[in-house]
Design a protein around this motif. Structure first.
Motif, mmCIF file in Angstrom:
data_model
loop_
_atom_site.group_PDB
_atom_site.id
_atom_site.type_symbol
_atom_site.label_atom_id
_atom_site.label_comp_id
_atom_site.label_asym_id
_atom_site.label_seq_id
_atom_site.Cartn_x
_atom_site.Cartn_y
_atom_site.Cartn_z
ATOM 1 N N ALA A 97 0.841 -1.196 0.000
ATOM 2 C CA ALA A 97 0.000 0.000 0.000
ATOM 3 C C ALA A 97 0.881 1.253 0.000
ATOM 4 O O ALA A 97 2.070 1.192 0.349
ATOM 5 C CB ALA A 97 -0.927 0.000 1.215
ATOM 6 N N PRO A 98 0.324 2.424 -0.360
ATOM 7 C CA PRO A 98 1.140 3.642 -0.438
ATOM 8 C C PRO A 98 1.823 4.040 0.862
ATOM 9 O O PRO A 98 2.893 4.667 0.826
ATOM 10 C CB PRO A 98 0.123 4.708 -0.867
ATOM 11 N N ASP A 99 1.226 3.708 2.020
ATOM 12 C CA ASP A 99 1.804 4.126 3.302
ATOM 13 C C ASP A 99 2.569 3.003 3.998
ATOM 14 O O ASP A 99 2.819 3.077 5.198
ATOM 15 C CB ASP A 99 0.705 4.648 4.231
ATOM 16 N N GLU A 100 2.957 1.987 3.256
ATOM 17 C CA GLU A 100 3.613 0.817 3.844
ATOM 18 C C GLU A 100 5.045 0.663 3.341
ATOM 19 O O GLU A 100 5.422 1.205 2.300
ATOM 20 C CB GLU A 100 2.829 -0.456 3.514
ATOM 21 N N VAL A 101 5.812 -0.115 4.085
ATOM 22 C CA VAL A 101 7.143 -0.529 3.651
ATOM 23 C C VAL A 101 7.215 -2.050 3.695
ATOM 24 O O VAL A 101 6.473 -2.698 4.442
ATOM 25 C CB VAL A 101 8.266 0.080 4.529
ATOM 26 N N LEU A 102 8.106 -2.581 2.892
ATOM 27 C CA LEU A 102 8.400 -4.015 2.926
ATOM 28 C C LEU A 102 9.750 -4.182 3.603
ATOM 29 O O LEU A 102 10.740 -3.571 3.199
ATOM 30 C CB LEU A 102 8.442 -4.586 1.509
#
Length: 444
Positions: free
Chosen positions: A62-67
């Protein structure tokens, strides 16, 4: 190990990480929806039978996430709850969450990737992430919040959208990769190894909110603090926070081995449960009062006073005693009920002696950063008793389920061995290996 995870492990540059492909699947500890009924009618719900390790599909970011490429994680008791499908199967959380919209729908899967702790390297960022980039070494807060909900900006834990990451959401930290909101991220202390760092956020943050925060007991210097289960994951951080804050920790443990470990942590008073004479289901009112009197006499003998604060997460087996033994005007602060949620206590001791009961759950991001600051300063130490590889998550979970552990049980994910991840060896040497390993334990 895939090429992206290997590059993250070996310190690749942000540019190199962004060039490498994200794998289609990844290795993860998970439960399966078809196993929900496997323990019906079974007394011993052995999580070694339900916690599985295998490949799962990589979710879209999602746009507000990091992996994050997860180097290490740890076992919290919610992993045991997930593995026993009690008090409710976590798939009910995922299904309800999945109905909220497109990004939430990703979480409703026939598998649940578990884990509420993680230390690792960011390998991808969503287009809306501003303060973090690939290559950053981070920890994950165990709580996911909705930053568009008004109350979140007063206290993230009060938001309706607040969820326990890796328990009420999917794609948690017991895996080679984890999906984390940018609003969960905490900088990893540079002097800690991956497994040490991964053992801190959930339990240290929770203990900080319970004891130190304005939303908790507001502990002050000189407070006598009774800590149930003081050798457990929460208890070892509570003990250190009380000691560092000028309080007097009084720890209750279940064995002499745990008592000795707690003394090494600096606990002022250590009490073996056998001295109080309680079991796991002490509900008879007269027995509760009798046990409370025995415990109170020991605490007064050792400290000269009744406790100002009781640090409570054991629940049914201890709650009545906690309410009885805390001093007039004192505080019982609770964040869980590992021995059962239905508590019985004599309410007269609450209202007639003007005691207070505070419910507490995990910690908001600011509290997580504050507790992490104490760890970064070398004031609070990680407390690992053992570390398992991800492939042995069943054994790691069983150790916690059976309460045979001391402190935290770590899990190596991408990291192939203990001792990796230190980027400030000078600071580590200044703090000292003996202090950073207070239990004196070695790798399995």
């Amino acid at each position: 190990m895939d090429v992206l995870a290997e590059a993250a492990l070996h310190g690749a540059s942000p540019e190199d990480l962004e060039r490498l492909p994200v794998p289609d699947t990844y290795l993860a500890a998970h439960t399966r929806v078809e196993d929900i009924d496997m323990f019906k009618g079974v007394e011993d719900k052995d999580v070694r039978k339900s916690l599985r390790v295998g490949e799962v599909p990589m979710p879209e970011l999602a746009p507000d996430e990091v992996l994050i490429a997860v180097m290490a994680s740890s076992v919290n008791y919610n992993t045991v709850w997930s593995g026993t499908f009690e008090p409710v199967p976590t798939f009910s959380f995922l299904k309800a969450y999945g109905k909220r919209g497109r990004w939430e729908a990703r979480h409703d899967q026939p598998y649940h990737v578990l884990g509420s702790d993680a230390a690792g390297v960011i390998v991808r960022t969503g287009v809306g992430v501003r303060r973090w980039q690939p290559g950053d070494h981070v920890l994950a807060s165990p709580i996911q919040v909705d930053d568009q909900e008004a109350v979140t900006h007063a206290d993230g834990m009060l938001g309706e959208g607040q969820k326990a990451w890796g328990y009420e959401t999917n794609f948690g930290g017991l895996a080679h990769y984890a999906v984390v909101r940018a609003s969960q991220l905490i900088p990893k202390p540079a002097h800690l190894t991956w497994e040490e760092a991964a053992s801190t956020p959930a339990c240290a943050g929770t203990a900080y909110r319970m004891l130190v925060s304005d939303r908790g007991a507001r502990m002050k210097q000189g407070d006598v603090v009774l800590i149930w289960g003081a050798a457990g994951g929460l208890g070892v951080y509570a003990t250190q926070l009380v000691k560092q804050g000028g309080g007097i920790p009084v720890g209750v443990v279940g064995s002499e081995e745990k008592a000795e470990s707690l003394r090494r942590l600096g606990c002022d008073v250590v009490i073996n449960r056998s001295e109080i004479g309680i079991g796991d289901d002490l509900t008879d009112p007269a027995s509760v009062v009798a046990a409370g009197k025995r415990l109170g006499a020991i605490i007064r003998r050792e400290t000269g006073e009744d406790p100002h604060i009781v640090f409570e997460y054991v629940g049914r087996a201890t709650f009545g005693i906690s309410m009885f033994v805390v001093r007039r005007g004192g505080v019982v602060v609770t964040c869980g009920s590992s021995t059962g949620y239905r508590h019985e206590y004599d309410n007269r001791y609450l209202w007639m002696k003007l005691k207070r009961l505070i419910g507490s759950h995990a910690a908001n991001l600011q509290e997580q950063w504050e507790s992490n600051r104490l760890i970064d300063l070398g004031r609070i130490m990680p407390v690992l008793s053992t570390v398992y590889p991800l492939g042995e998550i069943g054994e790691a979970g069983r150790l916690v389920q059976a309460n045979r552990h001391i402190g935290k049980v770590g899990v190596l994910c991408v990291a192939p061995e203990r001792g990796l991840g230190v980027t400030d060896p000078v600071k580590r040497a200044r703090i000292g290996e003996d202090r950073l390993n207070p239990l004196g334990v070695m790798a399995r």
